[in-house]
Write a protein that holds these residues in place. Structure first.
Motif, PDB file in Angstrom:
ATOM      1  N   LEU A   1       0.863  -1.178   0.000  1.00 26.38           N
ATOM      2  CA  LEU A   1       0.000   0.000   0.000  1.00 26.38           C
ATOM      3  C   LEU A   1       0.899   1.226   0.000  1.00 26.38           C
ATOM      4  N   LYS A   2       0.767   2.057  -1.023  1.00 30.91           N
ATOM      5  CA  LYS A   2       1.655   3.213  -1.176  1.00 30.91           C
ATOM      6  C   LYS A   2       0.941   4.482  -0.728  1.00 30.91           C
ATOM      7  N   PHE A   3       1.514   5.141   0.253  1.00 29.54           N
ATOM      8  CA  PHE A   3       1.053   6.426   0.741  1.00 29.54           C
ATOM      9  C   PHE A   3       2.165   7.441   0.498  1.00 29.54           C
ATOM     10  N   PRO A   4       1.882   8.743   0.544  1.00 31.64           N
ATOM     11  CA  PRO A   4       2.917   9.725   0.200  1.00 31.64           C
ATOM     12  C   PRO A   4       4.206   9.613   1.025  1.00 31.64           C
ATOM     13  N   GLN A   5       4.113   9.411   2.336  1.00 31.28           N
ATOM     14  CA  GLN A   5       5.322   9.369   3.149  1.00 31.28           C
ATOM     15  C   GLN A   5       5.719   7.967   3.595  1.00 31.28           C
ATOM     16  N   LYS A   6       4.843   7.007   3.494  1.00 34.69           N
ATOM     17  CA  LYS A   6       5.133   5.649   3.969  1.00 34.69           C
ATOM     18  C   LYS A   6       4.534   4.631   3.021  1.00 34.69           C
ATOM     19  N   TYR A   7       5.174   3.474   2.980  1.00 27.11           N
ATOM     20  CA  TYR A   7       4.608   2.305   2.329  1.00 27.11           C
ATOM     21  C   TYR A   7       4.246   1.328   3.432  1.00 27.11           C
TER      22      TYR A   7
ATOM     23  N   SER B   1      11.776   4.691   0.026  1.00 27.82           N
ATOM     24  CA  SER B   1      13.099   4.414  -0.550  1.00 27.82           C
ATOM     25  C   SER B   1      13.635   3.030  -0.184  1.00 27.82           C
ATOM     26  N   VAL B   2      12.827   2.195   0.436  1.00 24.57           N
ATOM     27  CA  VAL B   2      13.272   0.884   0.899  1.00 24.57           C
ATOM     28  C   VAL B   2      13.590  -0.027  -0.297  1.00 24.57           C
ATOM     29  N   ASN B   3      14.526  -0.918  -0.088  1.00 27.27           N
ATOM     30  CA  ASN B   3      14.835  -1.937  -1.086  1.00 27.27           C
ATOM     31  C   ASN B   3      13.765  -3.031  -0.936  1.00 27.27           C
ATOM     32  N   LEU B   4      12.857  -3.103  -1.884  1.00 27.41           N
ATOM     33  CA  LEU B   4      11.715  -4.018  -1.775  1.00 27.41           C
ATOM     34  C   LEU B   4      12.125  -5.487  -1.846  1.00 27.41           C
ATOM     35  N   VAL B   5      13.211  -5.780  -2.546  1.00 28.66           N
ATOM     36  CA  VAL B   5      13.687  -7.164  -2.616  1.00 28.66           C
ATOM     37  C   VAL B   5      14.194  -7.610  -1.245  1.00 28.66           C
ATOM     38  N   SER B   6      14.944  -6.748  -0.571  1.00 29.03           N
ATOM     39  CA  SER B   6      15.434  -7.074   0.773  1.00 29.03           C
ATOM     40  C   SER B   6      14.286  -7.174   1.770  1.00 29.03           C
ATOM     41  N   LEU B   7      13.317  -6.292   1.631  1.00 31.72           N
ATOM     42  CA  LEU B   7      12.151  -6.343   2.508  1.00 31.72           C
ATOM     43  C   LEU B   7      11.406  -7.656   2.338  1.00 31.72           C
ATOM     44  N   ARG B   8      11.243  -8.110   1.123  1.00 29.18           N
ATOM     45  CA  ARG B   8      10.561  -9.392   0.881  1.00 29.18           C
ATOM     46  C   ARG B   8      11.346 -10.542   1.492  1.00 29.18           C
ATOM     47  N   MET B   9      12.669 -10.498   1.383  1.00 30.28           N
ATOM     48  CA  MET B   9      13.499 -11.560   1.946  1.00 30.28           C
ATOM     49  C   MET B   9      13.353 -11.603   3.476  1.00 30.28           C
ATOM     50  N   VAL B  10      13.380 -10.449   4.108  1.00 34.12           N
ATOM     51  CA  VAL B  10      13.251 -10.404   5.566  1.00 34.12           C
ATOM     52  C   VAL B  10      11.869 -10.862   6.007  1.00 34.12           C
ATOM     53  N   THR B  11      10.839 -10.427   5.306  1.00 36.23           N
ATOM     54  CA  THR B  11       9.495 -10.855   5.697  1.00 36.23           C
ATOM     55  C   THR B  11       9.285 -12.342   5.431  1.00 36.23           C
ATOM     56  N   ASN B  12       9.954 -12.891   4.414  1.00 37.63           N
ATOM     57  CA  ASN B  12       9.897 -14.340   4.200  1.00 37.63           C
ATOM     58  C   ASN B  12      10.461 -15.081   5.405  1.00 37.63           C
ATOM     59  N   LEU B  13      11.570 -14.582   5.952  1.00 31.34           N
ATOM     60  CA  LEU B  13      12.162 -15.224   7.132  1.00 31.34           C
ATOM     61  C   LEU B  13      11.225 -15.158   8.329  1.00 31.34           C
ATOM     62  N   VAL B  14      10.587 -14.018   8.514  1.00 30.37           N
ATOM     63  CA  VAL B  14       9.654 -13.876   9.637  1.00 30.37           C
ATOM     64  C   VAL B  14       8.494 -14.848   9.480  1.00 30.37           C
ATOM     65  N   LEU B  15       7.915 -14.894   8.294  1.00 28.90           N
ATOM     66  CA  LEU B  15       6.770 -15.787   8.072  1.00 28.90           C
ATOM     67  C   LEU B  15       7.155 -17.253   8.198  1.00 28.90           C
ATOM     68  N   LYS B  16       8.382 -17.572   7.832  1.00 27.32           N
ATOM     69  CA  LYS B  16       8.839 -18.961   7.914  1.00 27.32           C
ATOM     70  C   LYS B  16       9.021 -19.408   9.362  1.00 27.32           C
ATOM     71  N   HIS B  17       9.458 -18.498  10.222  1.00 25.20           N
ATOM     72  CA  HIS B  17       9.779 -18.882  11.591  1.00 25.20           C
ATOM     73  C   HIS B  17       8.620 -18.739  12.569  1.00 25.20           C
ATOM     74  N   ILE B  18       7.517 -18.151  12.145  1.00 27.07           N
ATOM     75  CA  ILE B  18       6.351 -18.078  13.029  1.00 27.07           C
ATOM     76  C   ILE B  18       5.483 -19.289  12.735  1.00 27.07           C
ATOM     77  N   THR B  19       5.642 -20.291  13.561  1.00 25.45           N
ATOM     78  CA  THR B  19       4.932 -21.555  13.415  1.00 25.45           C
ATOM     79  C   THR B  19       3.767 -21.598  14.412  1.00 25.45           C
ATOM     80  N   PRO B  20       2.885 -22.586  14.317  1.00 22.99           N
ATOM     81  CA  PRO B  20       1.797 -22.683  15.299  1.00 22.99           C
ATOM     82  C   PRO B  20       2.306 -22.763  16.745  1.00 22.99           C
ATOM     83  N   LYS B  21       3.461 -23.387  16.951  1.00 25.73           N
ATOM     84  CA  LYS B  21       4.017 -23.475  18.307  1.00 25.73           C
ATOM     85  C   LYS B  21       4.403 -22.084  18.814  1.00 25.73           C
ATOM     86  N   VAL B  22       5.032 -21.291  17.969  1.00 24.22           N
ATOM     87  CA  VAL B  22       5.398 -19.925  18.343  1.00 24.22           C
ATOM     88  C   VAL B  22       4.144 -19.095  18.574  1.00 24.22           C
ATOM     89  N   LEU B  23       3.122 -19.295  17.749  1.00 22.20           N
ATOM     90  CA  LEU B  23       1.866 -18.570  17.926  1.00 22.20           C
ATOM     91  C   LEU B  23       1.223 -18.878  19.272  1.00 22.20           C
TER      92      LEU B  23
END
Length: 157
Positions: free
Chosen positions: A53-59, A77-99
């Motif tokens: 979601l793109k807003f004038p000052q923040k995504y 100005s964020v590097n979207l490829v790096s952001l996707r990689m980091v969020t992939n790691l977060v989503l991968k490590h949040i398992t039902p046990k962690v939840l």
């Protein structure tokens, strides 16, 4: 990255590290809006798990996994490829046990101070080296995927 928050599929706020300009009223209504966004797009268009979601000052990057919704606020100005990689790691490590651990911590914080907190069960250690109890020939329960059909401009070859 300016901040992030994690919601479970029921809409409960599991973790909030968003900046102060995200008001509490916004957080109360956030789960309903995120779920409505995914439902509307899934029903009317091709289902997708992440949106920017793109807003004038923040995504705001919203990602969905089987168990959670992850919302990340970043500068344009964020590097979207790096952001996707980091969020992939977060989503991968949040398992039902962690939840379940996160939910129990939230429940413990929401209890009145006079009530005793229930004792958490002791974690059971899993053996690091597993020994097969059955022969390997009978353990192969994998289902073979059907081979995709190949086509060249709409015709088989």
């Amino acid at each position: 990255m300016d901040g992030a928050c994690i919601l479970d599929k029921k809409g409960n706020l599991l973790h909030n590290a968003l900046p102060d300009f995200f008001l509490d009223d916004f957080l109360d209504d956030l789960a309903r809006r995120v779920k409505a966004l995914y439902e509307a797009v899934d029903e009317n268009y091709m289902p997708c798990d992440d949106y920017l979601l793109k807003f004038p000052q923040k995504y705001i990057r919203i990602r969905r996994s089987r168990h959670i919704y992850l919302l990340v606020a970043v500068d344009p100005s964020v590097n979207l490829v790096s952001l996707r990689m980091v969020t992939n790691l977060v989503l991968k490590h949040i398992t039902p046990k962690v939840l379940s651990v996160m939910r129990s911590q939230i429940a413990a914080c929401e209890q009145p101070p006079n009530t005793p907190t229930p004792a958490a069960p002791a974690p059971t250690e899993e053996p690091t080296v597993s020994t097969p109890t059955e022969p390997t020939a009978t353990r192969g329960n994998k289902v073979a995927r059907p081979r995709p059909t190949r086509s060249f401009r709409g015709t088989r070859y």
